[in-house]
Design a protein around this motif. Sequence first.
Motif, PDB file in Angstrom:
ATOM      1  N   LEU A   3      70.869  89.738  48.217  1.00 49.11           N
ATOM      2  CA  LEU A   3      69.690  89.915  47.543  1.00 49.11           C
ATOM      3  C   LEU A   3      68.921  88.923  46.910  1.00 49.11           C
ATOM      4  CD1 LEU A   3      67.080  92.036  47.352  1.00 49.11           C
ATOM      5  CD2 LEU A   3      68.353  93.296  45.651  1.00 49.11           C
ATOM      6  N   ARG A   4      69.909  88.435  45.831  1.00 51.88           N
ATOM      7  CA  ARG A   4      69.461  87.529  44.840  1.00 51.88           C
ATOM      8  C   ARG A   4      69.181  86.169  45.788  1.00 51.88           C
ATOM      9  NH1 ARG A   4      73.724  87.460  42.469  1.00 51.88           N
ATOM     10  NH2 ARG A   4      73.495  89.092  40.721  1.00 51.88           N
ATOM     11  N   ASP A   5      69.878  85.991  46.616  1.00 45.95           N
ATOM     12  CA  ASP A   5      69.383  84.643  47.496  1.00 45.95           C
ATOM     13  C   ASP A   5      68.092  84.865  48.166  1.00 45.95           C
ATOM     14  OD1 ASP A   5      71.813  83.655  46.334  1.00 45.95           O
ATOM     15  OD2 ASP A   5      72.942  83.878  48.628  1.00 45.95           O
ATOM     16  N   ARG A   6      67.880  86.175  48.643  1.00 47.82           N
ATOM     17  CA  ARG A   6      66.465  86.231  49.307  1.00 47.82           C
ATOM     18  C   ARG A   6      65.282  85.999  48.374  1.00 47.82           C
ATOM     19  NH1 ARG A   6      67.013  91.581  52.563  1.00 47.82           N
ATOM     20  NH2 ARG A   6      64.991  91.378  52.943  1.00 47.82           N
ATOM     21  N   VAL A   7      65.505  86.636  47.009  1.00 45.26           N
ATOM     22  CA  VAL A   7      64.398  86.596  46.101  1.00 45.26           C
ATOM     23  C   VAL A   7      64.249  85.203  45.591  1.00 45.26           C
ATOM     24  CG1 VAL A   7      63.618  87.372  43.793  1.00 45.26           C
ATOM     25  CG2 VAL A   7      64.862  89.097  45.420  1.00 45.26           C
ATOM     26  N   LEU A  51      62.245  82.825  47.835  1.00 45.33           N
ATOM     27  CA  LEU A  51      60.563  83.067  48.346  1.00 45.33           C
ATOM     28  C   LEU A  51      59.950  81.933  47.727  1.00 45.33           C
ATOM     29  CD1 LEU A  51      60.256  86.755  47.384  1.00 45.33           C
ATOM     30  CD2 LEU A  51      60.623  85.708  49.752  1.00 45.33           C
ATOM     31  N   ARG A  67      68.563  97.783  49.286  1.00 43.55           N
ATOM     32  CA  ARG A  67      67.617  97.458  50.371  1.00 43.55           C
ATOM     33  C   ARG A  67      67.701  98.397  51.427  1.00 43.55           C
ATOM     34  NH1 ARG A  67      71.145  91.924  51.846  1.00 43.55           N
ATOM     35  NH2 ARG A  67      72.557  93.819  51.649  1.00 43.55           N
ATOM     36  N   THR A  69      63.495  99.151  48.026  1.00 41.31           N
ATOM     37  CA  THR A  69      63.144 100.212  48.849  1.00 41.31           C
ATOM     38  C   THR A  69      62.011 101.094  48.232  1.00 41.31           C
ATOM     39  OG1 THR A  69      64.828 100.058  50.507  1.00 41.31           O
ATOM     40  CG2 THR A  69      63.233 101.740  50.538  1.00 41.31           C
ATOM     41  N   LEU A  84      59.586  93.646  56.115  1.00 44.10           N
ATOM     42  CA  LEU A  84      59.123  93.662  54.780  1.00 44.10           C
ATOM     43  C   LEU A  84      57.594  93.790  54.757  1.00 44.10           C
ATOM     44  CD1 LEU A  84      60.813  90.293  53.729  1.00 44.10           C
ATOM     45  CD2 LEU A  84      61.478  92.919  53.059  1.00 44.10           C
ATOM     46  N   HIS A 107      61.142  95.820  50.487  1.00 41.85           N
ATOM     47  CA  HIS A 107      60.881  94.853  49.943  1.00 41.85           C
ATOM     48  C   HIS A 107      61.892  94.053  49.591  1.00 41.85           C
ATOM     49  CE1 HIS A 107      56.845  96.443  48.716  1.00 41.85           C
ATOM     50  NE2 HIS A 107      57.345  97.801  48.610  1.00 41.85           N
ATOM     51  N   THR A 108      61.653  92.930  49.114  1.00 46.04           N
ATOM     52  CA  THR A 108      62.803  92.066  48.807  1.00 46.04           C
ATOM     53  C   THR A 108      63.479  92.511  47.682  1.00 46.04           C
ATOM     54  OG1 THR A 108      61.414  90.677  47.592  1.00 46.04           O
ATOM     55  CG2 THR A 108      61.773  89.815  49.956  1.00 46.04           C
ATOM     56  N   TRP A 109      63.066  93.179  46.643  1.00 44.50           N
ATOM     57  CA  TRP A 109      63.752  93.696  45.685  1.00 44.50           C
ATOM     58  C   TRP A 109      63.954  95.101  45.561  1.00 44.50           C
ATOM     59  CZ3 TRP A 109      60.191  97.523  44.869  1.00 44.50           C
ATOM     60  CH2 TRP A 109      59.087  97.425  45.273  1.00 44.50           C
TER      61      TRP A 109
END
Length: 227
Positions: free
Chosen positions: A66-70, A73, A202, A154, A126, A150-152
């Motif tokens: 999750l951290r990598d996805r955020v 961005l 997520r 649900t 998303l 969401h990236t952060w």
Amino acid sequence: MHSPDDRTAELIAGAVAGELSPDEQRELDALRAQHPWIDGEIAELRRLTADLEGMTWRESEPDAALRDRVTGLPHAAPVNVTPLRSASRRRWVLPAVGAACLALGLAVGVALPPAGTTPTGPPGTLGALETVDLRDEPSGAAIDADLVAHTWGTEAILDATGLDVGVTYAIVLVGSDGTEFSAGAMLGSNVPIHCSVNAAVRREDVVRLEIRDSRTGAVASADLPEV
């Protein structure tokens, strides 16, 4: 449903938190004289705050994926929250407003896309609305639910009528390994409720949505499709 403006909402929050200045108290008293429903909203939020005092809140660090996805961005979505007079009031009002599920008709820091641009797609897309079919709703109640990935985390969007006035209903997302993630709670009201609440999990890790009656433990629930 009553929909106070931002200033009225801030004064109501300050009254419940016991943090109004003398000038703010006079300002609120003038509004109460014009709008008697304000007293009822303050009383309901005070009851909700008392109900929540025994609850524990867990802060979870995002996992590496999750951290990598955020952080990957290109830019962050804007979030608009009306500043409050003091830090301590801000710490009180944001969890309470989320828990009360916008019973006051407040607009809370949710960045919505422009009209006509809401994404569509299968569950887990998303920003797309995912309609949820709840079973075993409380007798006499009607609850409509949608999820948004969401990236952060649900988001759960709920519209409810017929819930018992003053009763707290916890909103819980259950992960594929059985871990429970609190998205807050809503307070039964004699006016329609519109909720937008969030849990730090997520969408692809969520398999179930539950709404729990604090008195009986009865559950309205929906099993969610795998993402």
